[in-house]
Scaffold this active site. Structure first.
Site, short mmCIF file in Angstrom:
data_model
loop_
_atom_site.label_atom_id
_atom_site.label_comp_id
_atom_site.label_asym_id
_atom_site.label_seq_id
_atom_site.Cartn_x
_atom_site.Cartn_y
_atom_site.Cartn_z
N ARG A 125 0.85 0.45 -10.47
CA ARG A 125 -0.45 -0.23 -10.44
C ARG A 125 -1.36 0.55 -9.50
NH1 ARG A 125 0.50 -4.97 -7.89
NH2 ARG A 125 -0.58 -4.10 -6.11
N GLU A 144 -4.91 2.64 -3.28
CA GLU A 144 -3.58 3.26 -3.33
C GLU A 144 -3.02 3.12 -4.73
OE1 GLU A 144 -0.66 1.15 -1.01
OE2 GLU A 144 -1.24 -0.78 -1.83
N ASN A 146 0.66 2.03 -6.45
CA ASN A 146 2.00 1.50 -6.18
C ASN A 146 2.94 1.98 -7.27
OD1 ASN A 146 1.54 -0.62 -3.94
ND2 ASN A 146 -0.08 -0.99 -5.42
N SER A 151 3.66 -5.61 -8.44
CA SER A 151 3.94 -7.01 -8.79
C SER A 151 2.74 -7.74 -9.39
CB SER A 151 4.37 -7.75 -7.54
OG SER A 151 5.50 -7.11 -7.03
N LYS A 305 1.61 7.44 0.80
CA LYS A 305 0.23 7.64 1.27
C LYS A 305 -0.02 9.11 1.56
CE LYS A 305 -0.42 3.10 1.73
NZ LYS A 305 0.81 2.66 1.03
N LYS A 364 -3.45 4.45 8.04
CA LYS A 364 -2.40 3.94 7.15
C LYS A 364 -1.06 4.60 7.42
CE LYS A 364 -4.96 2.54 3.12
NZ LYS A 364 -4.89 2.57 1.66
N GLU A 368 4.72 0.19 2.27
CA GLU A 368 4.30 -0.61 1.13
C GLU A 368 4.45 -2.08 1.48
OE1 GLU A 368 3.02 0.57 -1.55
OE2 GLU A 368 3.41 2.65 -1.04
N GLY A 369 3.92 -2.92 0.63
CA GLY A 369 4.15 -4.36 0.78
C GLY A 369 3.01 -5.09 1.46
N ARG A 450 -7.20 -9.40 -7.17
CA ARG A 450 -6.77 -10.21 -6.03
C ARG A 450 -7.94 -10.34 -5.06
NH1 ARG A 450 -2.24 -6.72 -3.80
NH2 ARG A 450 -3.58 -5.15 -4.73
#
Ligand code: GSH
Length: 474
Positions: A125, A144, A146, A151, A305, A364, A368-369, A450
């Protein structure tokens, strides 16, 4: 940005009525999450956090994000095959970042042994914010990409129906047509199913590699059930279960509980805290196996990254698209400023630039997450502490993207009903399957919007900060 729903947002009585309409619509559609209290039980569950209304997104930028996704799929896939580039790009990072170093160790080991599978499955994504320029223009800028455990494609397949219903009850049915259809659950499953089919063993299963605490299980279930509806057997296993019961058979076939695994789909394994020494062994076992890994270790590394920052250097995209200048232009148009913190003059300049004007940048780490980025004063403190040491190479610096705030109501269990000033992030799901040199599938299969309150600098839905939303194309 003015929302076309401003009158509704100002109508307190209507908002109160809409709350239960909205929550019930989400429950009826399966926009669900398990609770923090009972993350492994489906006895009492709640709606996944979401916005009461869709948020405005300019249609041309939405289309641009969709169009560039196939380029990004090719880019990630080509990076994953370029050992020299990965070695160079990550050389400084793996000296100081243990997590990336562990991933890299597995990568080297697998390369040395020789690849046991030529089928590659990518489900990613690419996330963007819409940068609002001083001249009033808005442009699509990548946050970024992923490449592991991207998800919310399952839940995002159900939220358009929820928002259209809310708009209808709010007397805004006409606006509903501006919410684009979305079905990433099907698209992600198409990719997994293709890889499973090419593995060519009817009795082999797809294994979702899941967390110990599975709050987001319903998001997975939408993809799982798409696979079951095609008669593909899906199992869910944790790292510890693979440690205890996983093994390699003949031709490095991966087995667990007497089942042969055709595809491993990682929904875990992207954070250092997901691992113990034993779990690293399990990751290695799966990577060495003949199962199709989604992602394989090189594609996982392609999503770091540091790689993102290296791609922004002049001439690097051309390396991956030597004959396709148009793809280079499309991809580069989505990049914002990305700066190295490697030791040397260039990195020194980055440090000085960030400390002089911290509000313009984001620091950064290779994580992740969500919720890992460092801003403002904190960024200055970190940079002061690490600026003379190679520890600084664990980070990259990026221009802060500045979207226009929009009003919305964030619906989250236990949170008060008050309109908030919000920012949104638009993601596009990419799916590809390659066998050897041949790309057999390359698609954009849907999107995710989001939204979070401007009070928070960083963090996604899984981190408890952002909520699910839909674009209202304008
Ligand atoms: N393990 C959970 C799952 O599989 O659903 C969460 C995985 C996760 O946090 N994935 C990140 C993501 O897509 C990418 S590494 N986050 C979106 C968000 O939390 O908003």
């Amino acid at each position: 940005m003015a929302s076309p729903l401003e009158d509704v947002l100002a109508n307190e009585a209507l908002l109160k009525d809409l709350v239960s309409v909205a929550k019930d619509a989400a429950l009826l559609q399966g926009v669900l999450m398990r609770t923090k209290e009972e993350p492994n039980a489906s006895e009492v569950v709640s709606y996944a956090p979401f916005t009461m209304f869709p948020s405005p997104v300019p249609r041309p930028l939405f289309e641009q994000a969709k169009q560039v996704q196939r380029d990004f799929n090719l880019l990630v896939d080509r990076i994953s095959q370029d050992t020299e580039f990965l070695e160079q790009a990550l050389a400084s990072t793996i000296k100081v970042d243990d997590f990336t170093a562990q991933l890299f160790k597995i990568y080297r080991q697998v390369l040395q042994e020789g690849l046991s599978q030529t089928i590659v499955l990518g489900l990613n994504r690419s996330d963007y914010m819409l940068d609002y320029g001083k001249d009033g223009s808005t442009s699509l800028k990548q946050v970024e990409i992923n490449t592991i455990a991207a998800s919310f494609g399952g839940l995002a397949s159900r939220t358009p129906t929820v928002h259209r219903h809310i708009l209808k009850v709010a007397g805004k049915s006409d606006e509903g047509v501006r919410i684009p259809d979305n079905n990433p659950a099907k698209g992600l499953a198409d990719g997994i199913a293709k890889a499973w089919e090419m593995y060519d063993s009817k009795s082999a299963v797809v294994m979702f590699l899941v967390e110990d605490f599975q709050m987001n299980i319903y998001d997975h279930r939408f993809v799982e059930n798409e696979l079951w509806s095609r008669n593909i057997h899906v199992i869910r296993r944790t790292f510890d279960e693979v440690c205890e019961r996983g093994s390699l058979g003949q031709d490095k076939r991966l087995f667990i509980d007497s089942l042969e695994v055709a595809v491993v789909y990682y929904r875990n394994g992207y954070m250092p805290q997901n691992y113990t020494e034993q779990r690293w062994e399990a990751r290695l076992l799966m990577e060495r196996s003949r199962a199709v890994k989604c992602p394989d270790i090189s594609t996982h590394l392609a999503g770091t990254k540091k790689v993102q920052q290296e791609l922004a250097r002049p001439g690097v995209l051309e390396r991956f698209f030597p004959d396709d200048q148009e793809a280079v232009v499309r991809i580069r148009a989505t990049f914002t400023g990305l700066y190295t913190l490697d030791m040397g003059e260039e990195g020194d300049r980055t440090v000085a630039m960030a400390i002089a004007d911290p509000d313009q940048f984001v620091l950064k780490p290779q994580r992740e997450g969500g919720g890992n980025n460092i801003y403002g004063e904190d960024m200055c403190k970190v940079l002061h502490n690490v600026k003379e040491s190679s520890e600084r190479t664990a980070y990259i610096l990026m221009d802060k993207i500045r979207p226009q705030p929009v009003k919305n109501v964030l619906l989250r269990r236990g949170a008060p009903l008050t309109p908030s000033t919000c920012l949104s992030e638009l993601g596009m799901y990419g799916v590809y399957v390659r066998q050897g040199k041949e790309m057999v599938l390359n698609d954009c299969v849907g999107h995710l919007l989001r939204t979070k309150s401007t009070e928070h600098d960083d963090g996604g839905v899984a981190a408890g900060v952002a909520v699910l939303d839909n674009p209202l194309l304008c």
